[in-house]
Every structure is written in C-alpha cells, then in structure tokens.
Design a protein around this motif. Structure first.
Motif, PDB file in Angstrom:
ATOM      1  N   MET A   1       1.519  -6.920  14.329  1.00  0.00           N
ATOM      2  CA  MET A   1       0.475  -7.293  15.289  1.00  0.00           C
ATOM      3  C   MET A   1       1.070  -7.593  16.653  1.00  0.00           C
ATOM      4  O   MET A   1       0.515  -7.215  17.676  1.00  0.00           O
TER       5      MET A   1
ATOM      6  N   VAL B   1       2.289   3.716  18.581  1.00  0.00           N
ATOM      7  CA  VAL B   1       2.072   2.348  18.101  1.00  0.00           C
ATOM      8  C   VAL B   1       1.752   2.327  16.607  1.00  0.00           C
ATOM      9  O   VAL B   1       2.140   1.404  15.893  1.00  0.00           O
ATOM     10  N   TYR B   2       1.050   3.372  16.142  1.00  0.00           N
ATOM     11  CA  TYR B   2       0.519   3.345  14.781  1.00  0.00           C
ATOM     12  C   TYR B   2       1.565   3.089  13.711  1.00  0.00           C
ATOM     13  O   TYR B   2       1.340   2.302  12.794  1.00  0.00           O
TER      14      TYR B   2
ATOM     15  N   VAL C   1      -7.069  11.756  23.172  1.00  0.00           N
ATOM     16  CA  VAL C   1      -6.010  11.166  22.350  1.00  0.00           C
ATOM     17  C   VAL C   1      -5.587   9.819  22.928  1.00  0.00           C
ATOM     18  O   VAL C   1      -5.478   8.820  22.216  1.00  0.00           O
TER      19      VAL C   1
ATOM     20  N   TYR D   1      -8.260   2.018   6.011  1.00  0.00           N
ATOM     21  CA  TYR D   1      -8.319   3.459   5.773  1.00  0.00           C
ATOM     22  C   TYR D   1      -9.468   4.089   6.553  1.00  0.00           C
ATOM     23  O   TYR D   1      -9.353   5.212   7.045  1.00  0.00           O
TER      24      TYR D   1
ATOM     25  N   LEU E   1      -7.799  -1.542  14.837  1.00  0.00           N
ATOM     26  CA  LEU E   1      -6.873  -1.898  13.755  1.00  0.00           C
ATOM     27  C   LEU E   1      -6.387  -3.324  13.922  1.00  0.00           C
ATOM     28  O   LEU E   1      -6.295  -4.091  12.959  1.00  0.00           O
ATOM     29  N   PHE E   2      -6.078  -3.658  15.175  1.00  0.00           N
ATOM     30  CA  PHE E   2      -5.583  -4.996  15.496  1.00  0.00           C
ATOM     31  C   PHE E   2      -6.591  -6.048  15.037  1.00  0.00           C
ATOM     32  O   PHE E   2      -6.242  -7.018  14.368  1.00  0.00           O
TER      33      PHE E   2
ATOM     34  N   VAL F   1       2.426  -0.583  13.463  1.00  0.00           N
ATOM     35  CA  VAL F   1       1.287  -1.381  12.994  1.00  0.00           C
ATOM     36  C   VAL F   1       1.056  -1.148  11.501  1.00  0.00           C
ATOM     37  O   VAL F   1       0.870  -2.096  10.725  1.00  0.00           O
ATOM     38  N   LEU F   2       1.101   0.129  11.101  1.00  0.00           N
ATOM     39  CA  LEU F   2       0.849   0.456   9.695  1.00  0.00           C
ATOM     40  C   LEU F   2       1.957  -0.090   8.808  1.00  0.00           C
ATOM     41  O   LEU F   2       1.692  -0.601   7.715  1.00  0.00           O
TER      42      LEU F   2
ATOM     43  N   ALA G   1      -7.867   7.629  20.390  1.00  0.00           N
ATOM     44  CA  ALA G   1      -6.918   7.451  19.297  1.00  0.00           C
ATOM     45  C   ALA G   1      -5.848   6.426  19.665  1.00  0.00           C
ATOM     46  O   ALA G   1      -5.425   5.621  18.846  1.00  0.00           O
ATOM     47  N   GLY G   2      -5.405   6.436  20.931  1.00  0.00           N
ATOM     48  CA  GLY G   2      -4.282   5.596  21.304  1.00  0.00           C
ATOM     49  C   GLY G   2      -4.652   4.165  21.624  1.00  0.00           C
ATOM     50  O   GLY G   2      -3.954   3.241  21.223  1.00  0.00           O
TER      51      GLY G   2
ATOM     52  N   GLU H   1       0.870  -1.171   0.000  1.00  0.00           N
ATOM     53  CA  GLU H   1       0.000   0.000   0.000  1.00  0.00           C
ATOM     54  C   GLU H   1       0.905   1.219   0.000  1.00  0.00           C
ATOM     55  O   GLU H   1       1.454   1.595   1.031  1.00  0.00           O
TER      56      GLU H   1
ATOM     57  N   VAL I   1      -6.316   1.475  18.205  1.00  0.00           N
ATOM     58  CA  VAL I   1      -5.270   0.478  17.971  1.00  0.00           C
ATOM     59  C   VAL I   1      -5.871  -0.915  18.044  1.00  0.00           C
ATOM     60  O   VAL I   1      -5.570  -1.788  17.218  1.00  0.00           O
TER      61      VAL I   1
ATOM     62  N   ILE J   1       0.166   7.046  20.797  1.00  0.00           N
ATOM     63  CA  ILE J   1       0.080   7.288  19.353  1.00  0.00           C
ATOM     64  C   ILE J   1       1.213   6.561  18.624  1.00  0.00           C
ATOM     65  O   ILE J   1       1.079   6.155  17.469  1.00  0.00           O
TER      66      ILE J   1
ATOM     67  N   MET K   1       3.533  -8.394   8.836  1.00  0.00           N
ATOM     68  CA  MET K   1       2.218  -8.338   9.462  1.00  0.00           C
ATOM     69  C   MET K   1       2.256  -8.913  10.871  1.00  0.00           C
ATOM     70  O   MET K   1       1.754  -8.310  11.822  1.00  0.00           O
TER      71      MET K   1
ATOM     72  N   TRP L   1       1.274  -3.688   8.274  1.00  0.00           N
ATOM     73  CA  TRP L   1       0.146  -3.993   7.403  1.00  0.00           C
ATOM     74  C   TRP L   1       0.425  -3.576   5.964  1.00  0.00           C
ATOM     75  O   TRP L   1       0.150  -4.325   5.023  1.00  0.00           O
TER      76      TRP L   1
ATOM     77  N   MET M   1      -6.865  -6.257  11.218  1.00  0.00           N
ATOM     78  CA  MET M   1      -5.746  -6.980  10.621  1.00  0.00           C
ATOM     79  C   MET M   1      -5.819  -8.466  10.938  1.00  0.00           C
ATOM     80  O   MET M   1      -5.508  -9.312  10.110  1.00  0.00           O
TER      81      MET M   1
ATOM     82  N   LEU N   1       0.813   4.537  -0.132  1.00  0.00           N
ATOM     83  CA  LEU N   1       0.653   5.701   0.742  1.00  0.00           C
ATOM     84  C   LEU N   1       1.085   5.382   2.167  1.00  0.00           C
ATOM     85  O   LEU N   1       1.934   6.069   2.749  1.00  0.00           O
ATOM     86  N   LEU N   2       0.523   4.295   2.712  1.00  0.00           N
ATOM     87  CA  LEU N   2       0.828   3.963   4.100  1.00  0.00           C
ATOM     88  C   LEU N   2       2.257   3.477   4.252  1.00  0.00           C
ATOM     89  O   LEU N   2       2.897   3.709   5.275  1.00  0.00           O
TER      90      LEU N   2
END
Lengths: 378, 171
Positions: free
Chosen positions: A153, A133-134, B59, B30, B71-72, A137-138, B63-64, A74, B68, A131, A149, A141, B75, A76-77
C-alpha cells in the motif's frame, strides 16, 4: 523484404533485453562495490578478477534455492506478481533511441538504433510506468501478510503521488522539443541539453524517479526496520530475484529515460559538435555516449543511497504533494511563457531558478518555525 | 485482413470475458483486476483503430491511475469478499435506463452500418497525430475542452471539501 524487417526487430529487441539483463547483473556488482568504497570497505572481490564473476555466483545460488509458496497466499497472484513487475521494466526502454541511424545500408535496409519511434513516445513511457505499480501492490496483497500488505500500500500511494511530478517533467521536455517523439527530443538537444534549459525540472525528474523505482531514500515499501522486507517478505529464490531484477532494470531504464529527456540522449557534449567526437561523424559513438551517461546517473543513484537516510513516510508524501507538484506546475508555466515569447534559452534557466528559490525558502521556513516552536514548548 | 479479424475476435472475446468476470467474481480484488485487463484490451482496440494517443491515455488514466486507487481502497478497507445480497428492487430504474441506452446504441449502430464513417478526414488525422489533435482541441473544440476542465476542477474541489468536512465534524 518484409522478413528482413521482422528479423531486424527481433535482433534489436533481443539485444536490448540482453543488455538490460546483463546490465542488471553488473549493476548489483557496481552498486555493492561503490557502496563499499564509500563506506571504506572492500566489497565483493573474491569471485573472479575484482569480483566480476560475483553476479553469476549470485544467480546460480538463487536458481538453486528452494522456492517457498506459503500456505495462506493467493497462489495465482502470488506467482503472477513478480512477472507483472518485471515485464514493464523491460519493455519501457523500447521507445528510446540509443544511437543515430547507421549511415550505410545493411542487407539493403537502413538500420535505426531504436526499436520503435512512435510519435507519442513520452506518453508510452508514462503508460508503462503507471502499469508498473500493479506488481508490487499485488505482491503485497497476495502474500497475506500484514507487513507485505503495508509495503504494497505504501508503494502504491508513493508511486501514484510521484508519478504526477514525473509526468509534469515529461511535459517540460515535450514543450521544449515541441514533440513527444523520443528522437525529436534528442535532436532538439543538439545545441543545449534540456537539463541546462530547465535545471529545476531535471532535478524534480531525478527525485521523482528515485521514488518511482523505490530507491533509497524513498525505499518505504521495503523499509527493513519497519516492515522486515515489505512487499517481498514472503518471496524466496527466483521469485525474489525477479523483484530484485525489476528494481535494477528499472534503475537502468529510468536513467536511460533521464538521459534522453534531459541530458542530450546519445549525443555528444554541445561543444564537441563539429569535432571528430560528434555522433554526426561517427555513428558508433552514440551507444557509447548513451552508456557512459547512464553509468554516471546510476553512480548518482548509488551515491544518494550511500549518503541519505530514509525519510519518514508522512514527510515523503507531504514532499511529493506539497512541494514537488506545485513547483513542477509553476515551472511548466515558466517554460511555457518563455517559449511563447520566443526568448533565448538562458532566460528559461534563470527564470526557472526563481520559483525553485522560493520553494526552498518556504520549506526552510516551515521547518525552522516548527523546530523553534518545539524548543519553546520544551 | 483475416489476421486483423482474428485479432479483433480474440480481443473481443477477452474483453467480454473479463467484463463478465468483473461482474461475477466474488473477490473484489479479482473483479478489479478483470476490469484492468478489460481496459487494456479496449486500449488495444483503439490502437487497431489508428488512435494511439487515446489508447495510451486509456492505459495511463484508467488502468494506471484510477484502478490503482480502486485496488488501494479495496485493500485499505479489507472488503475482499462480497457477502451482501443484491437488492433487486433498487435496480429496476437503473436497469430500465440502461436498457433504453442499449437499444439506442444498437439502433444507431445498425442504422449506420454500411453508411461509411461519419467522421471527417481531419478527425482521423487528429486521432493519429497528437499535435493535430491539440490544434483541434484548442481551436474547433475549445469551448467543450474548457468546460471539461472546469468540470474536473469542480470535482476536485468537491472531493477536497468533502474530506475536510468529515474531519471537522468528527472532532
């Protein structure tokens, strides 16, 4: 007048970012030299005196390396993930004081040695840490790769789990200082460091930070033997360097946080308070003390990496949820009780050791009985 | 003042766009990321309203932590593309309820325009200062606070019970 304030902030932010970036470069050199020393090797000593130019050589090499973007990712990510990882690592140190107020005015302004001293500084640190973590993770993925992956995770599960214990150790420092403001926490440690008042929470904090920055022995997301390189398997060149950079800047930042919350911040040892070595008498000693304390903590992190093998993933999670979290909760109750009754600080120290001893005994018991069962089965 | 309005309009635009992006993106990852940006924008709104504690709590918690986990799960289950069609009929009742809520909110907002803030001065001080806030929470608002904590405890126990049952039933 207003412009001077903006200028002051800009200069301070620039200095902080520069210190973190050079700190990252020399931390890689420091780690390699210390690891080599512990493994009876020599380590990088060719470029410059004692290998001091090695980080520059590495940087040049990484900049000129070809950057691959695999076809199936992907896009962009994939590009965004390294950036998302680095930014929180850099901005997290903004609330930490690295020295007292400069006693003489410069251009008519009293200069303070921190960027922002907000009354919820501790909460800011938790917010930014969560924050962070993102990015990982991204990256995992977006790479469209099974190993990446799995790494992503693992890291998200691990970081979310250990954030609990980390947040609770923030709570202890807040309780002891009676404030969430970083400068207040440092001032409250004028007499005794919080690491002495609540040693168990300081240990929990250090263990949790190791998991938080994915350092050995908790470097599950990038376990080479299992996942090739985990979340950054598909990354090369400067993008890989950004992940690398984020990890090391996080190490520095988290050491600085540990120093601020538990090891007296920029202050001297408590027994030097009335002497020449006190920051109250010589303000410029503050950043020096901060630096020295951070280096000691970084040395500990490298030492742990050289000493301990990586632990198994299920045990890592079990340790986080079944040992660290309950122990941290009990310790908070202990601290709150001692504070509520207004007892002297050493009561807190001894009282905190009791649940710790119980926890160690329980873990030890569970391990030995399992071993004995296995022996009797075989 | 105009700077603040400009900031507000930009943030509002981002908030609305990310909310729409969350609704209409075909890719669940997304969609989740759009929601994260939306949460962060709302957190900045709180900052503009002089409520830094709520802002950072937003946040940290939404968000945090929560996103997460979202998302987890996305995935873990591998549901990256949404293929199912919407069943419009099942949406009628929730739609009507949401419309009523929206009208109610709009009415309240329009009825109070120009009337000034209904909050007392202590509330504003409490929002800006965490120690003031905790004093309020543990004195004036003690009952709702404790009730919320029990509610959260019940939710936690419920989650644990649900997962336990599934394991026992399958085996």
């Amino acid at each position: 007048m207003d412009w001077f304030m903006v200028l002051e902030w800009l200069i301070k932010s620039f200095v902080l970012v520069m210190v973190l970036l050079t700190g990252f470069a020399y931390l890689t050199w420091f780690e390699r030299r210390v690891l080599a020393f512990m493994q009876v090797r020599i380590g990088p000593n060719r470029a410059g005196w004692q290998g001091l130019l090695q980080p520059i050589a590495d940087a040049v090499k990484l900049i000129f390396k070809e950057e691959l973007v695999p076809n199936q990712v992907e896009k962009l990510l994939f590009v965004l993930a390294p950036i998302v990882t680095v930014v929180p690592a850099v901005v997290i140190a903004a609330v930490l004081p690295w020295g007292p107020t400069i006693p003489f005015p410069i251009f008519g302004r009293t200069i303070t040695l921190y960027i922002a001293d907000i009354n919820i500084g501790v909460l800011y640190i938790t917010a930014i840490a969560s924050i962070a973590v993102y990015g990982i993770v991204l990256a995992g993925w977006a790479s469209n790769n099974k190993y990446a992956m799995l790494g992503g995770m693992r890291s998200s599960a691990q970081m979310v789990s250990y954030e609990l214990a980390l947040g609770l150790s923030f709570v202890t420092a807040t309780l002891l200082a009676g404030s969430m403001q970083a400068t207040h926490i440092v001032d409250a440690q004028k007499g005794v460091w919080f690491a002495l008042v609540q040693p168990v929470m300081a240990i929990i904090f250090l263990v949790a930070t190791l998991a938080e920055v994915n350092r050995a022995p908790f470097d599950m997301p990038e376990a080479e033997q299992e996942l090739t390189a985990g979340y950054h398997t598909e990354y090369s060149g400067m993008k890989f360097a950004l992940f690398f950079m984020a990890e090391y800047i996080k190490m520095i930042a988290i050491s600085a946080i540990a120093v601020t919350l538990f090891f007296g911040g920029y202050r001297e040892f408590w027994f030097l308070q009335t002497t020449w070595f006190s920051v109250d008498q010589n303000w410029w000693l503050g950043p020096i003390y901060m630096f020295l304390k951070i280096v000691v903590l970084l040395f500990f992190m490298v030492w742990i990496r050289a000493t301990l093998p990586r632990i198994r993933y299920d045990r890592l999670m079990a340790f986080g949820w079944k040992v660290m979290l309950p122990l941290a909760l009990v310790e908070i109750m202990v601290t709150a009780t001692v504070l509520a009754f207004g007892l002297p600080w050493y009561v807190n120290t001894f009282a905190s050791l009791v649940p710790f001893a119980v926890a160690v005994m329980i873990v030890d018991r569970s391990l030995t009985t399992k071993k004995q069962r296995r022996v009797s089965n075989a | 003042m105009s700077g603040e309005i400009f900031l507000f309009l930009t943030l509002a635009l981002i908030a609305v766009l990310t909310a729409l992006g969350m609704l209409f993106s075909k890719n669940t990852v997304y969609a989740a990321l759009n929601l994260v940006i939306n949460f962060i924008t709302v957190a900045i709104f709180y900052l503009l309203l002089d409520a830094p504690f709520i802002s950072l709590a937003q946040v940290t918690v939404y968000a945090g932590a929560i996103m997460v986990l979202f998302l987890f799960v996305i995935m873990l289950l591998g549901i990256q593309q949404i293929s199912a069609e919407l069943n419009w009929r099942s949406l009628i009742l929730p739609g009507v309820l949401a419309a009523i809520l929206l009208v109610e909110g709009l009415y309240l907002m329009l009825a109070r325009t120009g009337a000034g803030l209904a909050f007392s001065v202590t509330t504003t001080a409490a929002l800006a200062n965490p120690s003031e806030m905790s004093k309020q929470l543990f004195s004036d608002y003690l009952l709702p606070f404790e009730a919320t904590s029990i509610l959260l405890l019940v939710a936690m126990v419920g989650a644990i019970v649900l997962t336990k049952k599934e394991k026992g039933g399958d085996a």
